[in-house]
Scaffold this motif. Structure first.
Motif, PDB file in Angstrom:
ATOM      1  N   LEU A   1       0.770  -6.690   1.183  1.00  0.00           N
ATOM      2  CA  LEU A   1       0.016  -5.449   0.743  1.00  0.00           C
ATOM      3  C   LEU A   1       0.459  -4.298   1.862  1.00  0.00           C
ATOM      4  O   LEU A   1       0.276  -3.100   1.523  1.00  0.00           O
ATOM      5  N   LEU A   2       1.069  -4.828   3.066  1.00  0.00           N
ATOM      6  CA  LEU A   2       1.260  -3.701   3.868  1.00  0.00           C
ATOM      7  C   LEU A   2       2.812  -3.370   4.083  1.00  0.00           C
ATOM      8  O   LEU A   2       3.158  -2.844   4.834  1.00  0.00           O
ATOM      9  N   GLN A   3       3.519  -4.037   3.295  1.00  0.00           N
ATOM     10  CA  GLN A   3       5.046  -3.904   3.534  1.00  0.00           C
ATOM     11  C   GLN A   3       5.517  -2.130   3.400  1.00  0.00           C
ATOM     12  O   GLN A   3       6.413  -2.023   4.152  1.00  0.00           O
ATOM     13  N   GLU A   4       4.975  -1.665   2.597  1.00  0.00           N
ATOM     14  CA  GLU A   4       5.272  -0.216   2.759  1.00  0.00           C
ATOM     15  C   GLU A   4       5.101   0.624   3.876  1.00  0.00           C
ATOM     16  O   GLU A   4       5.882   1.765   4.117  1.00  0.00           O
ATOM     17  N   THR A   5       4.103   0.115   4.811  1.00  0.00           N
ATOM     18  CA  THR A   5       4.002   0.928   6.092  1.00  0.00           C
ATOM     19  C   THR A   5       5.261   0.669   6.920  1.00  0.00           C
ATOM     20  O   THR A   5       5.547   1.751   7.811  1.00  0.00           O
ATOM     21  N   TRP A   6       5.818  -0.404   6.782  1.00  0.00           N
ATOM     22  CA  TRP A   6       7.442  -0.453   7.293  1.00  0.00           C
ATOM     23  C   TRP A   6       8.053  -1.597   7.035  1.00  0.00           C
ATOM     24  O   TRP A   6       7.839  -2.874   7.294  1.00  0.00           O
ATOM     25  N   PRO A   7       8.738  -1.480   5.823  1.00  0.00           N
ATOM     26  CA  PRO A   7       9.283  -2.348   4.876  1.00  0.00           C
ATOM     27  C   PRO A   7       9.935  -3.187   5.822  1.00  0.00           C
ATOM     28  O   PRO A   7      10.379  -4.438   5.478  1.00  0.00           O
ATOM     29  N   GLN A   8      11.213  -2.809   6.589  1.00  0.00           N
ATOM     30  CA  GLN A   8      12.073  -3.382   7.473  1.00  0.00           C
ATOM     31  C   GLN A   8      11.310  -4.608   8.130  1.00  0.00           C
ATOM     32  O   GLN A   8      11.891  -5.977   8.210  1.00  0.00           O
TER      33      GLN A   8
ATOM     34  N   MET B   1       0.900  -1.206  -0.023  1.00  0.00           N
ATOM     35  CA  MET B   1      -0.038   0.139   0.180  1.00  0.00           C
ATOM     36  C   MET B   1       0.830   1.087  -0.107  1.00  0.00           C
ATOM     37  O   MET B   1       1.965   1.227   0.653  1.00  0.00           O
ATOM     38  N   ASN B   2       0.299   2.215  -0.668  1.00  0.00           N
ATOM     39  CA  ASN B   2       1.219   3.480  -0.905  1.00  0.00           C
ATOM     40  C   ASN B   2       0.923   4.283   0.386  1.00  0.00           C
ATOM     41  O   ASN B   2      -0.463   4.871   0.329  1.00  0.00           O
ATOM     42  N   ARG B   3       1.520   4.777   1.025  1.00  0.00           N
ATOM     43  CA  ARG B   3       1.144   5.966   2.451  1.00  0.00           C
ATOM     44  C   ARG B   3       0.811   6.963   1.981  1.00  0.00           C
ATOM     45  O   ARG B   3       0.390   7.766   2.671  1.00  0.00           O
ATOM     46  N   GLU B   4       1.273   7.475   0.737  1.00  0.00           N
ATOM     47  CA  GLU B   4       0.750   8.737   0.126  1.00  0.00           C
ATOM     48  C   GLU B   4      -0.724   9.087  -0.319  1.00  0.00           C
ATOM     49  O   GLU B   4      -1.426   9.914  -0.424  1.00  0.00           O
ATOM     50  N   LEU B   5      -1.508   7.584  -0.346  1.00  0.00           N
ATOM     51  CA  LEU B   5      -2.799   7.717  -0.651  1.00  0.00           C
ATOM     52  C   LEU B   5      -3.689   7.232   0.320  1.00  0.00           C
ATOM     53  O   LEU B   5      -3.256   6.516   1.403  1.00  0.00           O
ATOM     54  N   SER B   6      -4.908   7.549   0.397  1.00  0.00           N
ATOM     55  CA  SER B   6      -6.085   7.216   1.135  1.00  0.00           C
ATOM     56  C   SER B   6      -6.033   5.371   1.321  1.00  0.00           C
ATOM     57  O   SER B   6      -5.928   4.946   0.167  1.00  0.00           O
ATOM     58  N   LEU B   7      -6.776   5.157   2.195  1.00  0.00           N
ATOM     59  CA  LEU B   7      -7.067   3.422   1.988  1.00  0.00           C
ATOM     60  C   LEU B   7      -7.694   3.169   1.072  1.00  0.00           C
ATOM     61  O   LEU B   7      -7.585   2.395   0.256  1.00  0.00           O
ATOM     62  N   PRO B   8      -9.203   3.978   0.798  1.00  0.00           N
ATOM     63  CA  PRO B   8     -10.000   3.574  -0.305  1.00  0.00           C
ATOM     64  C   PRO B   8      -9.224   3.621  -1.479  1.00  0.00           C
ATOM     65  O   PRO B   8      -9.607   2.874  -2.627  1.00  0.00           O
ATOM     66  N   LYS B   9      -8.528   4.604  -1.866  1.00  0.00           N
ATOM     67  CA  LYS B   9      -7.704   4.810  -3.159  1.00  0.00           C
ATOM     68  C   LYS B   9      -6.547   3.881  -3.150  1.00  0.00           C
ATOM     69  O   LYS B   9      -6.651   2.924  -4.254  1.00  0.00           O
ATOM     70  N   ASN B  10      -6.072   3.232  -2.180  1.00  0.00           N
ATOM     71  CA  ASN B  10      -5.056   2.233  -2.395  1.00  0.00           C
ATOM     72  C   ASN B  10      -5.915   0.726  -2.591  1.00  0.00           C
ATOM     73  O   ASN B  10      -5.356   0.081  -3.637  1.00  0.00           O
ATOM     74  N   ILE B  11      -7.011   0.539  -2.112  1.00  0.00           N
ATOM     75  CA  ILE B  11      -7.743  -0.646  -2.433  1.00  0.00           C
ATOM     76  C   ILE B  11      -8.042  -0.444  -3.884  1.00  0.00           C
ATOM     77  O   ILE B  11      -7.883  -1.653  -4.592  1.00  0.00           O
ATOM     78  N   SER B  12      -8.617   0.363  -4.241  1.00  0.00           N
ATOM     79  CA  SER B  12      -8.890   0.566  -5.943  1.00  0.00           C
ATOM     80  C   SER B  12      -7.794   0.271  -6.988  1.00  0.00           C
ATOM     81  O   SER B  12      -7.825  -0.214  -7.992  1.00  0.00           O
ATOM     82  N   VAL B  13      -6.730   1.159  -6.538  1.00  0.00           N
ATOM     83  CA  VAL B  13      -5.561   1.144  -7.367  1.00  0.00           C
ATOM     84  C   VAL B  13      -4.929  -0.405  -7.453  1.00  0.00           C
ATOM     85  O   VAL B  13      -4.323  -0.995  -8.467  1.00  0.00           O
TER      86      VAL B  13
ATOM     87  N   THR C   1       1.556  -0.625  11.688  1.00  0.00           N
ATOM     88  CA  THR C   1       0.897   0.320  10.477  1.00  0.00           C
ATOM     89  C   THR C   1       0.292   1.323  10.622  1.00  0.00           C
ATOM     90  O   THR C   1       0.480   2.373   9.680  1.00  0.00           O
ATOM     91  N   GLU C   2      -0.141   1.794  12.150  1.00  0.00           N
ATOM     92  CA  GLU C   2      -0.814   2.649  12.298  1.00  0.00           C
ATOM     93  C   GLU C   2       0.302   3.955  12.511  1.00  0.00           C
ATOM     94  O   GLU C   2      -0.108   5.150  12.064  1.00  0.00           O
ATOM     95  N   ILE C   3       1.393   3.587  13.069  1.00  0.00           N
ATOM     96  CA  ILE C   3       2.497   4.679  13.413  1.00  0.00           C
ATOM     97  C   ILE C   3       2.913   5.367  11.932  1.00  0.00           C
ATOM     98  O   ILE C   3       3.136   6.629  11.869  1.00  0.00           O
ATOM     99  N   ASN C   4       2.747   4.524  10.783  1.00  0.00           N
ATOM    100  CA  ASN C   4       3.482   4.931   9.459  1.00  0.00           C
ATOM    101  C   ASN C   4       2.259   5.469   8.500  1.00  0.00           C
ATOM    102  O   ASN C   4       2.606   5.666   7.363  1.00  0.00           O
ATOM    103  N   TRP C   5       1.063   5.273   9.084  1.00  0.00           N
ATOM    104  CA  TRP C   5      -0.028   5.485   7.983  1.00  0.00           C
ATOM    105  C   TRP C   5      -0.204   6.916   7.833  1.00  0.00           C
ATOM    106  O   TRP C   5      -0.574   7.628   8.591  1.00  0.00           O
ATOM    107  N   ASN C   6      -0.146   7.408   6.707  1.00  0.00           N
ATOM    108  CA  ASN C   6      -0.637   8.904   6.334  1.00  0.00           C
ATOM    109  C   ASN C   6       0.564   9.631   7.327  1.00  0.00           C
ATOM    110  O   ASN C   6      -0.169  10.803   7.576  1.00  0.00           O
TER     111      ASN C   6
END
Length: 294
Positions: free
Chosen positions: A199-206, A1-13, A289-294
């Protein structure tokens, strides 16, 4: 998921990208590779739906899940024949030096002929050129606008907890009652968890890359074991003709030996992945996930 996009936008993308990938596979890969790739993408779409199941509502979830499940089933028999050949190649590489020359060839030859015949039948029905693209086009037009409205990352947690809990139950059931169908069900739960961590990798890749790699390894053990069991069923059916009964007997023994190895590895890996309670696992994932979300 792209942290720069909203959750609904991520799902559709993500849904749109997976479906577009199906079309690209049909256009650029040989048909065996394309079918394999499309089946994987359909499973990823189902895992994505599970991630937001509670947010989109049960009726919407079931419509999406059943559509992609049934579409995957329509290409599963064709894919299975390729998987049989790939599994035999693995067995030949692993055990071939202990067997007589061309031990696997009679089986591979028969599977090749059956696969060619099935491909011709499907092409005669315009399955790959018209039917499958039409089914994917419908999904692309009508099944990517999923009813997800909240941008709170926490809405995914019930879906993760459900998948993790079922995977944990699958682990325990498989080794208490090691029937093929129990391992098959556990494998599906592990794959859903794997796709969700991808799908969640980008929120905390390491963190998520390490977790994803561990779950991926477990999914591979169980996937390879499943391929062995499906191959064994095929070999013991009337579809495969072997002149020497000892040939089949030895094939069954080889399959059982490798299956035992894979299931032992899967048990160790599975116990590490499913060591937490579903509540503990979900809470940890939610925090990261919440710490790094948006």
């Amino acid at each position: 998921m792209n942290r720069e996009l909203s959750l609904p936008k991520n799902i559709s993308v993500i849904a749109a990208e997976e479906l577009e990938g199906c079309f690209i596979s049909l256009e650029t890969l040989n048909i065996h590779e394309a079918v394999h790739d499309i089946r994987k993408r359909l499973k990823k779409l189902r895992a994505l739906a599970r991630l937001v199941r509670d947010e989109m509502g049960e009726e919407n979830y079931k419509e999406i899940n059943i559509y992609f499940r049934d579409l995957g089933r329509e290409i599963s028999d064709f894919r299975d024949l390729t998987a049989h050949i790939e599994t035999l190649n693995v067995l030949e590489e692993r055990y071939g030096s202990y067997l007589y020359v061309n031990f696997f060839n009679p089986i591979i030859t028969q599977l090749d002929k059956e696969r060619d015949h099935m491909e011709k039948e499907l092409r005669a029905k315009n399955f790959f050129s018209e039917y499958l693209p039409e089914k994917l086009k419908y999904a692309q037009d009508d099944l990517v606008k999923w009813p997800v409205n909240s941008n709170e990352i926490q809405v995914i947690l019930p879906g993760i907890q459900r998948v993790y809990k079922r995977g944990q139950k699958g682990l325990n059931k498989s080794y208490k009652d090691p029937k093929t169908e129990n391992f098959h069900e556990w494998r599906k739960r592990v794959k859903y968890l794997w796709y969700q961590t991808l799908l969640l990798q980008e929120t905390w890749p390491q963190f998520f890359e390490t977790l994803e790699a561990e779950i991926h390894q477990l999914a591979d053990y169980l996937g390879n074991d499943h391929d062995l069991m499906v191959l064994k069923k095929k070999l013991n059916s009337e579809d495969i003709k072997l002149k020497d009964p000892q040939h089949l007997e030895l094939m069954n023994a080889i399959i059982e030996r490798y299956s035992n190895i894979l299931r032992t590895e899967a048990k160790t890996k599975g116990e590490l992945i499913y060591v937490e309670t579903p509540e503990e696992f979900t809470k940890r994932i939610g925090s990261y996930t919440e710490i790094n979300w948006n």
